[in-house]
Design an enzyme around this catalytic site. Structure first.
Site, PDB file in Angstrom:
ATOM      1  N   LEU A   1       0.083  -2.121   4.866  1.00 23.67           N
ATOM      2  CA  LEU A   1      -0.906  -1.048   4.765  1.00 23.67           C
ATOM      3  C   LEU A   1      -1.880  -1.272   3.619  1.00 23.67           C
ATOM      4  O   LEU A   1      -2.862  -0.550   3.486  1.00 23.67           O
ATOM      5  CB  LEU A   1      -0.196   0.308   4.566  1.00 23.67           C
ATOM      6  CG  LEU A   1       0.988   0.632   5.486  1.00 23.67           C
ATOM      7  CD1 LEU A   1       1.495   2.038   5.192  1.00 23.67           C
ATOM      8  CD2 LEU A   1       0.597   0.488   6.942  1.00 23.67           C
TER       9      LEU A   1
ATOM     10  N   GLU B   1     -12.592   0.833  12.747  1.00 27.18           N
ATOM     11  CA  GLU B   1     -13.838   0.277  12.233  1.00 27.18           C
ATOM     12  C   GLU B   1     -14.111  -1.116  12.804  1.00 27.18           C
ATOM     13  O   GLU B   1     -15.228  -1.617  12.719  1.00 27.18           O
ATOM     14  CB  GLU B   1     -13.817   0.225  10.707  1.00 27.18           C
ATOM     15  CG  GLU B   1     -13.930   1.579  10.032  1.00 27.18           C
ATOM     16  CD  GLU B   1     -15.331   2.176  10.124  1.00 27.18           C
ATOM     17  OE1 GLU B   1     -16.310   1.413  10.249  1.00 27.18           O
ATOM     18  OE2 GLU B   1     -15.438   3.419  10.075  1.00 27.18           O
TER      19      GLU B   1
ATOM     20  N   THR C   1       1.507   3.332  -2.309  1.00 30.96           N
ATOM     21  CA  THR C   1       0.991   4.453  -3.103  1.00 30.96           C
ATOM     22  C   THR C   1      -0.184   5.156  -2.430  1.00 30.96           C
ATOM     23  O   THR C   1      -0.678   6.154  -2.937  1.00 30.96           O
ATOM     24  CB  THR C   1       0.552   3.976  -4.505  1.00 30.96           C
ATOM     25  OG1 THR C   1      -0.469   2.976  -4.350  1.00 30.96           O
ATOM     26  CG2 THR C   1       1.721   3.401  -5.281  1.00 30.96           C
ATOM     27  N   GLY C   2      -0.628   4.644  -1.290  1.00 34.04           N
ATOM     28  CA  GLY C   2      -1.725   5.271  -0.569  1.00 34.04           C
ATOM     29  C   GLY C   2      -1.249   6.416   0.321  1.00 34.04           C
ATOM     30  O   GLY C   2      -0.055   6.730   0.395  1.00 34.04           O
TER      31      GLY C   2
ATOM     32  N   ALA D   1      -4.863  -2.550   1.348  1.00 33.38           N
ATOM     33  CA  ALA D   1      -6.224  -3.016   1.629  1.00 33.38           C
ATOM     34  C   ALA D   1      -7.197  -2.394   0.643  1.00 33.38           C
ATOM     35  O   ALA D   1      -6.885  -1.396  -0.004  1.00 33.38           O
ATOM     36  CB  ALA D   1      -6.647  -2.634   3.055  1.00 33.38           C
ATOM     37  N   GLN D   2      -8.393  -2.986   0.554  1.00 35.44           N
ATOM     38  CA  GLN D   2      -9.543  -2.276  -0.013  1.00 35.44           C
ATOM     39  C   GLN D   2     -10.081  -1.521   1.188  1.00 35.44           C
ATOM     40  O   GLN D   2     -10.732  -2.085   2.057  1.00 35.44           O
ATOM     41  CB  GLN D   2     -10.575  -3.257  -0.569  1.00 35.44           C
ATOM     42  CG  GLN D   2     -11.686  -2.610  -1.402  1.00 35.44           C
ATOM     43  CD  GLN D   2     -12.516  -1.557  -0.674  1.00 35.44           C
ATOM     44  OE1 GLN D   2     -12.294  -0.347  -0.843  1.00 35.44           O
ATOM     45  NE2 GLN D   2     -13.434  -1.992   0.171  1.00 35.44           N
ATOM     46  N   SER D   3      -9.812  -0.225   1.249  1.00 34.64           N
ATOM     47  CA  SER D   3      -9.963   0.497   2.509  1.00 34.64           C
ATOM     48  C   SER D   3     -11.185   1.400   2.602  1.00 34.64           C
ATOM     49  O   SER D   3     -11.342   2.118   3.588  1.00 34.64           O
ATOM     50  CB  SER D   3      -8.710   1.346   2.758  1.00 34.64           C
ATOM     51  OG  SER D   3      -8.519   2.267   1.701  1.00 34.64           O
TER      52      SER D   3
ATOM     53  N   GLY E   1       0.808  -1.216   0.000  1.00 39.22           N
ATOM     54  CA  GLY E   1       0.000   0.000   0.000  1.00 39.22           C
ATOM     55  C   GLY E   1       0.841   1.265   0.000  1.00 39.22           C
ATOM     56  O   GLY E   1       0.417   2.308   0.507  1.00 39.22           O
TER      57      GLY E   1
ATOM     58  N   ASP F   1       1.101  -8.487  -5.324  1.00 40.47           N
ATOM     59  CA  ASP F   1      -0.318  -8.329  -5.016  1.00 40.47           C
ATOM     60  C   ASP F   1      -0.642  -9.157  -3.775  1.00 40.47           C
ATOM     61  O   ASP F   1      -0.175 -10.300  -3.650  1.00 40.47           O
ATOM     62  CB  ASP F   1      -1.170  -8.812  -6.206  1.00 40.47           C
ATOM     63  CG  ASP F   1      -2.599  -8.292  -6.142  1.00 40.47           C
ATOM     64  OD1 ASP F   1      -3.242  -8.467  -5.085  1.00 40.47           O
ATOM     65  OD2 ASP F   1      -3.074  -7.731  -7.144  1.00 40.47           O
TER      66      ASP F   1
ATOM     67  N   TYR G   1     -15.624  -4.406   5.498  1.00 39.65           N
ATOM     68  CA  TYR G   1     -14.265  -3.906   5.747  1.00 39.65           C
ATOM     69  C   TYR G   1     -13.870  -4.131   7.205  1.00 39.65           C
ATOM     70  O   TYR G   1     -12.795  -4.656   7.504  1.00 39.65           O
ATOM     71  CB  TYR G   1     -14.181  -2.425   5.403  1.00 39.65           C
ATOM     72  CG  TYR G   1     -12.902  -1.754   5.853  1.00 39.65           C
ATOM     73  CD1 TYR G   1     -11.719  -1.918   5.127  1.00 39.65           C
ATOM     74  CD2 TYR G   1     -12.867  -0.966   6.999  1.00 39.65           C
ATOM     75  CE1 TYR G   1     -10.533  -1.312   5.544  1.00 39.65           C
ATOM     76  CE2 TYR G   1     -11.688  -0.360   7.414  1.00 39.65           C
ATOM     77  CZ  TYR G   1     -10.527  -0.537   6.691  1.00 39.65           C
ATOM     78  OH  TYR G   1      -9.357   0.064   7.111  1.00 39.65           O
TER      79      TYR G   1
ATOM     80  N   SER H   1      -7.814  -1.214  12.323  1.00 36.59           N
ATOM     81  CA  SER H   1      -8.671  -0.053  12.134  1.00 36.59           C
ATOM     82  C   SER H   1      -9.691   0.105  13.258  1.00 36.59           C
ATOM     83  O   SER H   1     -10.172  -0.881  13.828  1.00 36.59           O
ATOM     84  CB  SER H   1      -9.414  -0.190  10.795  1.00 36.59           C
ATOM     85  OG  SER H   1     -10.465   0.747  10.689  1.00 36.59           O
TER      86      SER H   1
END
Length: 336
Positions: free
Chosen positions: A85, A132, A10-11, A87-89, A8, A63, A154, A130
């Site tokens: 880091l 969440e 590039t996030g 994820a589909q976030s 992750g 990946d 998520y 997270s």
């Protein structure tokens, strides 16, 4: 020289973390997925900054859905630290693509942990957990001992990742930590997330580019901090004497409505004239209140947030305003 591997990269968090680690003398490897278009905008500044040793930043294809690529990368890079880091976030999107969210956000973690175990290497491992996971909160504020009650695919996937990280720590004696990070924002936040959606709209409405902003639940309460502060906590966890799990938060809660007021006040615009409520932005199951207790991180790591809520919102609005002005200047014909 220490080597760090970041999924992750590039996030938002990955870009701040890579800058932070490079400044500390690390050699940084970032896993990126093969795509027909570039998604490296957040880390391009590293290559453009003459003071940053960009030759120590390497991007490798891989990946979290592809165990063989993870095994190959670990054996090739042999990192000292791994920061997961990737994820589909996006919480709301996870309801639309729940299976994919589970594959990447949940099973992606065990693929990476298995790659570590099978490689025989002993890197320190950070798992991006997270707030969440707390979902329908059972305790206020939320701390490391608060039970999880996720309210989205998520959140559920992150709970799996949390417990599998604990399991591998205990089963295989890995130095593996969970950072339970509450909402953290910045000018690099993705434009589909509510905070950035608000600050970008405030700038565009001020400049006359946009008129309306469509949002969902304005009364949702969140504990918002600055991403640049939070990535330092990730690193601190891996420098501790023993692995553990930590809540990272500001201890303050604010509503979406409060963020709207601050953002639009920054540009002297009345948000009530422009904000429209659209039910499609409501989640099927809502998380009403998140507020974290980062007392353990303060006591054991010496970590504290530096940027307050008002300063964070101002920073994001100012950055979006500057970016939109530059974009306008780029498309308007120059005066002769």
């Amino acid at each position: 020289m220490k080597k760090a591997l970041i999924t992750g990269i590039t996030g938002q968090d990955g870009s701040y973390l890579s800058e932070f680690l490079l400044a500390k003398g690390y050699e940084v490897y970032g896993i990126i997925r093969r795509s027909s278009s570039f998604n490296t905008g957040r880390i391009e500044g590293i290559y453009e900054d003459p003071h940053v040793p960009h030759r120590r930043l390497h991007l490798v294809y891989g990946d979290l859905n592809d165990a063989s690529s993870l095994n190959h990368i670990l054996r090739t890079v042999q990192p000292d630290e791994i920061y997961n880091l990737g994820a589909q976030s996006h919480v709301r999107v996870s309801f639309d693509i729940p299976e994919y969210t589970g594959e990447v956000t949940g099973l992606g973690t065990i693929r990476l942990l298995e790659a570590i175990r099978e490689s025989g290497l002993r890197p320190k491992f950070y798992q991006a957990s997270s707030s969440e996971m707390f979902g329908k909160v059972l305790e206020v504020p939320q701390r490391e001992t608060t039970p999880f009650y996720p309210r989205s695919p998520y959140g559920a996937a992150k709970v799996y990742s949390y417990w599998i990280t604990v399991n591998y720590r205990e089963a295989y004696n890995l130095f593996a930590c969970n950072g339970i990070l509450f909402n953290h924002e910045s000018p690099r936040r993705g434009e589909t997330f509510v905070t950035r959606k608000i600050t970008k709209a405030a700038a565009r409405i001020k400049l006359g580019i946009q008129h309306d902003l469509f949002l969902g639940n304005l009364e949702a309460k969140r504990d918002w901090g600055f991403a640049g502060d939070y990535i330092q906590a990730m690193w601190m966890m891996l420098q501790a004497k023993s692995p553990d799990d930590y809540v990272i938060a500001t201890g303050e809660t604010h509503t979406v409505r409060e963020m709207l007021e601050l953002a639009f006040d920054r540009v002297s615009v009345d948000w009530k004239k422009h904000v429209k409520i659209d039910e499609k932005y409501y989640r099927p199951t809502e998380v009403d209140l998140l507020i974290g207790d980062a007392g353990k991180a303060k006591r054991e790591l010496g970590w504290e947030p530096k940027v307050g809520f008002d300063e964070l919102v101002a920073m994001m609005v100012d950055a979006d305003l500057a970016a939109e002005k530059e974009r306008l200047e780029g498309v308007r014909p120059r005066k002769q």
